[in-house]
Design an enzyme around this catalytic site. Structure first.
Site, mmCIF file in Angstrom:
data_model
loop_
_atom_site.group_PDB
_atom_site.id
_atom_site.type_symbol
_atom_site.label_atom_id
_atom_site.label_comp_id
_atom_site.label_asym_id
_atom_site.label_seq_id
_atom_site.Cartn_x
_atom_site.Cartn_y
_atom_site.Cartn_z
ATOM 1 N N SER A 1 0.859 -1.185 0.000
ATOM 2 C CA SER A 1 0.000 0.000 0.000
ATOM 3 C C SER A 1 0.891 1.228 0.000
ATOM 4 O O SER A 1 2.073 1.152 0.332
ATOM 5 C CB SER A 1 -0.898 0.018 1.246
ATOM 6 O OG SER A 1 -0.122 0.237 2.415
ATOM 7 N N LEU B 1 2.758 -1.361 5.083
ATOM 8 C CA LEU B 1 2.175 -0.080 5.514
ATOM 9 C C LEU B 1 3.296 0.947 5.574
ATOM 10 O O LEU B 1 4.344 0.706 6.187
ATOM 11 C CB LEU B 1 1.524 -0.233 6.891
ATOM 12 C CG LEU B 1 0.972 1.054 7.529
ATOM 13 C CD1 LEU B 1 -0.159 1.633 6.681
ATOM 14 C CD2 LEU B 1 0.486 0.777 8.949
ATOM 15 N N ILE C 1 6.883 -2.704 7.326
ATOM 16 C CA ILE C 1 6.846 -1.244 7.395
ATOM 17 C C ILE C 1 7.645 -0.690 6.225
ATOM 18 O O ILE C 1 8.814 -1.044 6.032
ATOM 19 C CB ILE C 1 7.433 -0.732 8.723
ATOM 20 C CG1 ILE C 1 6.634 -1.268 9.912
ATOM 21 C CG2 ILE C 1 7.455 0.790 8.735
ATOM 22 C CD1 ILE C 1 5.205 -0.804 9.984
ATOM 23 N N LYS C 2 7.012 0.181 5.453
ATOM 24 C CA LYS C 2 7.694 0.773 4.295
ATOM 25 C C LYS C 2 8.460 2.018 4.730
ATOM 26 O O LYS C 2 7.894 2.934 5.328
ATOM 27 C CB LYS C 2 6.678 1.136 3.200
ATOM 28 C CG LYS C 2 6.052 -0.072 2.534
ATOM 29 C CD LYS C 2 5.050 0.316 1.455
ATOM 30 C CE LYS C 2 5.722 0.739 0.179
ATOM 31 N NZ LYS C 2 4.736 0.949 -0.919
ATOM 32 N N ILE C 3 9.737 2.032 4.404
ATOM 33 C CA ILE C 3 10.615 3.155 4.706
ATOM 34 C C ILE C 3 11.263 3.616 3.402
ATOM 35 O O ILE C 3 11.787 2.785 2.647
ATOM 36 C CB ILE C 3 11.705 2.750 5.723
ATOM 37 C CG1 ILE C 3 11.050 2.365 7.063
ATOM 38 C CG2 ILE C 3 12.714 3.873 5.925
ATOM 39 C CD1 ILE C 3 12.034 1.867 8.107
#
Length: 946
Positions: free
Chosen positions: A45, A110, A141-143
């Site tokens: 997402s 996310l 977790i998207k970084i």
């Protein structure tokens, strides 16, 4: 039967993920169907995806309504709550995949807020927060792969967080990302912690590179470039070549001894994930970026349309490690042709950060719009009727604020929004409502104690920010059954003080001494006077009838402790007086008077959350109003803000008047608020006006409504704040405080200092000190004097008034200097009562109607802590009539040689002297003898002079 190409990808070690999420798709089984029938192994997402999901359609309406009913929250929290619900639901659908693949696949991603993409510390903090909040094993977790966030990636791995590194374009950046992953694993292992459960992907964006490179190629070919054949040969090939070389680096690292040690400890490789794989160029196959990038230990995150296309006619085959030499040649050729791959990838990263932030703005804007609509009458409504030009300026301003992230900077207490000076030290009012709600039980306990003690009256002793807010609350809410009446005394006029003393029963009065600094003259001498008077009837128990509201460590705190005050309530040093109404300076008197604290504070919180950091400027009511006000002054020179209020909330104008004038009137610019000016025909108003309509329900009279409609039709901007109930006063307080801070930024000043108020205080102190030393006031020379009046001229008027023979001549000379864009201020140092208020209104309207300029009607010394700042430091367009008079009654100041009459005289002189020093057009008219007849005579002369 031909096998589904998506299923076939598994044979070649590639996992298909879906670049899409939407609530209805998950709830109705669409996502599970893809898992079961197409072998889908993950979901990603991003803000753009959520914007499309939440911003359109009705999928989220039920939860919107539920959250709006259950809690008062800000826009960002509302979004996050719904997004996390979606992520958790998708995680449940993918969890069997996670179990089956032993943690290789089955992930849902996310993203951390795009707003912090250039702040590594905030990124790791948010990554940890989201990881703990979602609490699903198959979450990633998207970084972003920005330079500041590379350390955050490493830290997240050390923390045991699964990471999807996004916005990767450049090979060198990918190398740094993979290194950060490996170092993170090594550090975690060195700490004695397990690493076998950690997964990561590096999202390498593909199609966007070709879109940019091919655009350059097409332009050069169209312009007849001599290398057009070579250029055409690499068209559509650079992104694929770049990806293949990234995979070669992956293979090199994965076969290294360093990695094998980690693998032996259970480490999973950080797989390359091909992102942005939808083909934008219609001259190429729509499955281009899937067909050519299939290889072992990789992921392709595919948008729905491309997923359907690949299922229908894609080709599953091992292609990623094929034709590697050709890929190297393509990159070399692109370099020879000066296609600037390095510059392109750098630009794409920068644009990607901006694009995701803009998508997040749109997403939060959609959420905010729905939140406002669902709150209905729980939120006051603002309507702005502006000219086309004004709307253009406002829209430009709002867009500039969006791009620069100024709302977030305000909440981060970043002074660069204004002048970069000390503004950050004065922003405690932003979250004071939340603090007061947390403190509600103590406030309500105090409220019950006041009621139990049987006080009949509350007399608040304060000035400016300490008094105007409580005055509004007392007058609007009125007397509450079972609680004492609230009276607010903010004057040193001895007649005024005596009048208030007669209103109350000293034996049954609670005195609230309100002074932020504790050193302001007026609250101190008012306290001394009433403490002395109350002691005459209460004896040693007098202290138990006194409450102090002051900042910690102030002189007033010392006084309160010394004199045995019943209670001391503390303000906050980071909240200035005029922004303090929702702090203890407003809420303590409100509590004592029995106001409905819970309803009031929760109403304030609704507005606070709507003005939060996550609410984009165009949907943020505080920023919207501030942009209207700021552009009105900065771009349109409409700096006279006329405040029109429903009768039930008319006192709100005095509070807003102070907020606007003292906050913005400085450095030769700012807002000049005009309060309680009865409206008339449009032709009486110049192009320097903006009208603020404070409306409570349907209580406005028809004449007022008709006048406002006529003004609007004539092209004057009219901004209406429509309150649905009295508790929404709290919303007006917060919205206008926020708007005033915003307007200050537009105007280019510090909205939290008041340099010219301090100047008047200094002059006043000089005069009172002189009286204490010599027993008399310094002699001042008049320019004219008779049996009824004495006239004194400011520096700017002295030469023109040398030969005047009468007060009429004085006024004619002064009025002759009034020009378009000016305003007239009547500054009356007399008792403020119904009779004098009626007198000053008649006089100011007569001047307005004849000269067609704005008129301010003020009582001193009250206005010194309010509009006095703007009159001295604001635009040099004021013409001032200071009115003083002989006092029929005087009162002593305990412990001082001077009296209240002397103090008021000193304040008037100090005010006059500063106005004169600032070259303001000012005269002082001192009325001798009987005040009533003197005011009447003065009005007649003014009418003749006009």
């Amino acid at each position: 039967m031909v096998e589904n190409p998506l299923i076939q990808l598994e044979k070649y070690g590639q996992s298909p993920w879906l670049d899409f999420i939407q609530r209805s798709f998950t709830q109705k089984g669409g996502l599970k169907k893809l898992v079961d029938e197409d072998g889908l192994k993950g979901v990603t997402s991003n803000p753009s995806i959520f914007e499309k999901a939440m911003g359109h359609g009705t999928d989220y309406d039920e939860q919107f309504k539920q959250l709006a009913a259950d809690d008062i929250t800000d826009v960002a929290t509302l979004y996050e709550t719904m997004a996390i619900d979606d992520i958790k639901a998708a995680c449940k659908v993918l969890f069997p995949v996670w179990e089956k693949t032993k943690g290789i696949d089955g992930y849902v991603s996310l993203e951390v807020s795009p707003y912090i993409a250039m702040d590594g510390q905030k990124t790791i903090e948010e990554a940890k927060r989201l990881w703990n909040k979602v609490a699903e094993k198959n979450l990633m977790i998207k970084i972003p792969a920005t330079e500041p966030c590379i350390p955050a990636i490493q830290s997240a791995i050390v923390e045991g967080i699964n990471v999807n590194v996004t916005l990767l374009f450049a090979l060198d950046t990918y190398k740094n990302v993979l290194e950060a992953y490996i170092v993170g694993l090594e550090n975690r292992l060195a700490q004695g912690q397990k690493i076998d459960h950690i997964a990561s992907v590096a999202s390498f964006f593909v199609s966007r590179i070709d879109t940019e490179i091919d655009k350059k190629i097409d332009e050069r070919v169209a312009n007849g470039d001599t290398e057009r054949a070579a250029l055409k040969a690499v068209r559509g090939q650079v992104a694929l070549a770049n990806a293949k070389l990234a995979y070669q680096h992956y293979l090199k690292i994965i076969n290294s001894e360093r990695w094998k040690k980690l693998a032996a400890a259970g480490a999973k490789p950080q797989r390359l994930l091909w992102a942005s794989t939808g083909c934008k160029d219609k001259t190429f196959p729509d499955t281009l970026y899937i067909d050519n990038l299939i290889g072992e230990n990789t992921v392709n995150t595919i948008p729905p349309a491309t997923l359907d296309a690949f299922r229908d006619h894609g080709t599953a085959a091992r292609t990623l490690d094929q034709k590697v030499e050709e890929a190297k040649k393509t990159i070399s050729e692109a370099e020879r042709l000066r296609l600037d791959l390095a510059g392109t990838t750098k630009k794409l990263l920068e644009e990607g950060v901006v694009a995701f932030a803009e998508a997040f703005d749109q997403l939060l804007g959609s959420v905010a719009a729905k939140q406002i609509a669902l709150q209905g009458d729980e939120l006051l409504h603002m309507n702005a009727a502006l000219t086309f030009e004004h709307e253009e300026w406002v829209n430009k301003g709002l867009e500039n604020w969006r791009k620069k992230g100024y709302v977030r900077k305000i909440w981060a207490k970043d002074s660069s929004v204004w002048t970069g000076e000390d503004e950050s030290k004065w922003l405690g009012w932003l979250d004071i409502v939340d603090e007061q709600i947390n403190n509600l039980s103590q406030l309500e306990a105090f409220q019950k104690e006041v009621k139990a003690k049987g006080f009949t009256d509350i007399l608040l002793l304060g000035m400016g920010g300490s008094s105007l807010g409580p005055e509004v609350l007392g007058e609007v809410f009125g007397h509450q059954a079972g609680y004492p009446h609230l009276h607010v005394l903010d004057s040193t006029d001895p007649q005024q003080i005596y009048t208030f003393q007669q209103k109350v029963d000293l034996k049954k009065t609670l005195f609230v001494v309100s002074s932020k600094s504790g050193s302001t003259l007026e609250p101190n001498i008012l306290k001394a006077y009433f403490f002395n008077e109350a002691r005459k009837v209460l004896g040693d128990k007098v202290g138990q009838h006194f409450v102090a509201v002051t900042d910690p460590g102030s002189h007033m705190e010392d006084v309160a402790k010394r004199d045995g005050f019943w209670k001391i309530f503390y303000g906050k040093k980071d909240i200035g007086g005029r922004y303090s109404v929702l702090s203890n300076f407003g809420i303590v008197p409100a509590a004592a008077a029995g106001l409905p604290l819970k309803e009031f504070l929760y109403s304030a919180q609704r507005m606070e959350k709507m003005c939060s950091a996550g609410a984009p400027p165009a949907q943020n009511p505080g920023v919207q109003l501030g942009a209207i006000w700021g552009t009105s002054v900065a771009n349109l020179k409409r700096d006279k803000f006329t405040i029109v209020a429903s009768k039930a909330i008319i006192s709100l104008g005095s509070w807003l008047e102070q907020l606007l004038a003292e906050s913005t009137g400085k450095q030769g610019t700012g807002i000049i608020p005009i309060d309680e000016e009865t409206l008339s025909a449009p032709e009486l108003y110049g192009n320097d006006r903006l009208f603020i309509h404070l409306k409570l329900g349907n209580q406005d009279d028809r004449q007022q409504e008709k006048a406002l409609q006529s003004l609007q039709s004539a092209g004057h901007p009219v901004v209406t704040l429509n309150l649905h109930n009295k508790a929404q006063l709290a919303q007006v307080f917060f919205q206008t405080e926020f708007a005033t801070a915003v307007a200050g930024a537009f105007i280019g000043i510090n909205p939290f200092d008041q340099p010219d108020v301090e100047a008047s205080k200094i002059e006043t102190k000089k005069i009172t000190n002189a009286y204490n030393e010599h027993g008399s006031l310094p002699v001042i020379d008049s320019v004219f004097e008779d049996n009824n009046f004495a006239v004194y001229a400011g520096k700017a008027e002295q030469s023109s008034l040398k030969s005047v023979q009468s007060l009429l001549d004085v006024l004619k000379t002064l009025f002759s200097k009034i020009k378009t864009g000016d305003y007239v201020g009547i500054l009356a140092y007399v008792e403020r009562d119904p009779e004098t208020r009626s007198w000053i209104q008649e006089l100011r309207l007569a001047i307005r109607d004849k000269k067609k300029v704005a008129t301010a009607a003020e009582f001193g010394p009250r206005f010194l802590h309010s509009t006095g700042q703007a009159y001295k430091g604001g635009p040099k367009t004021g013409v001032f009539l200071q009115i003083t008079a002989d006092d029929a009654k005087d009162l002593p100041v305990p412990g001082e040689k001077y009296t209240f009459s002397i103090v008021k005289e000193a304040q008037a002189r100090g005010d006059f002297d500063v106005l004169s020093e600032r070259d303001r057009r000012v005269i002082r008219i001192h009325i001798k003898g009987d005040l009533k007849s003197g005011l009447h005579s003065f009005s007649k002369i003014v009418l003749s002079a006009l």
